[in-house]
Write a protein that holds these residues in place. Structure first.
Motif: not given
Length: 124
Positions: A20-24
């Motif tokens: 999983l990836s999360c971009a802020v």
């Protein structure tokens, strides 16, 4: 306004892996703690893994220790969760969360910014 966008969920068989990836985005400086939580159907949201701003401090729920690894890249404002040896009980919606408070720990209440969630389904 802070935005968190998750990606990488899906359907895999037990024993498989997902990342999983999360971009802020939305602020000029990186969050303090970042974390992944999950919420299975009919259950409360629970902590999965967390990481401090510099990456030197990580924390994992007992249920995922040794199988999941959290990492972050502050230059790219991203946080990832590598999930291996997945089990059917890992099935849930996974949420990325960020805290801009230096006093945050690993509870849901410590996080004010959340992604929309990504579904992870593990078949037996």
């Amino acid at each position: 306004q802070v935005q968190l966008v998750e990606s990488g969920g899906g359907l895999v068989q037990a024993g498989g892996s997902l990342r999983l990836s999360c971009a802020v985005s939305g602020r000029t400086f990186s969050p303090y703690n970042m974390a992944w939580f999950r919420q299975a159907s009919g259950k409360e949201r629970e902590f999965v893994a967390g990481i401090s701003r510099g990456g030197s401090n990580t924390n994992y729920a007992d249920s995922v220790k040794g199988r999941f690894t959290i990492s972050r890249d502050n230059a790219k404002n991203t946080v990832r969760l590598q999930m291996n040896s997945l089990k059917p009980e890992d099935t849930a919606i996974y949420y990325c969360a960020a805290s801009y408070s230096p006093y945050a720990n690993w509870a849901v209440r410590d996080y004010g910014d959340w992604g929309q969630g990504t579904q992870v389904t593990i078949s037996s």
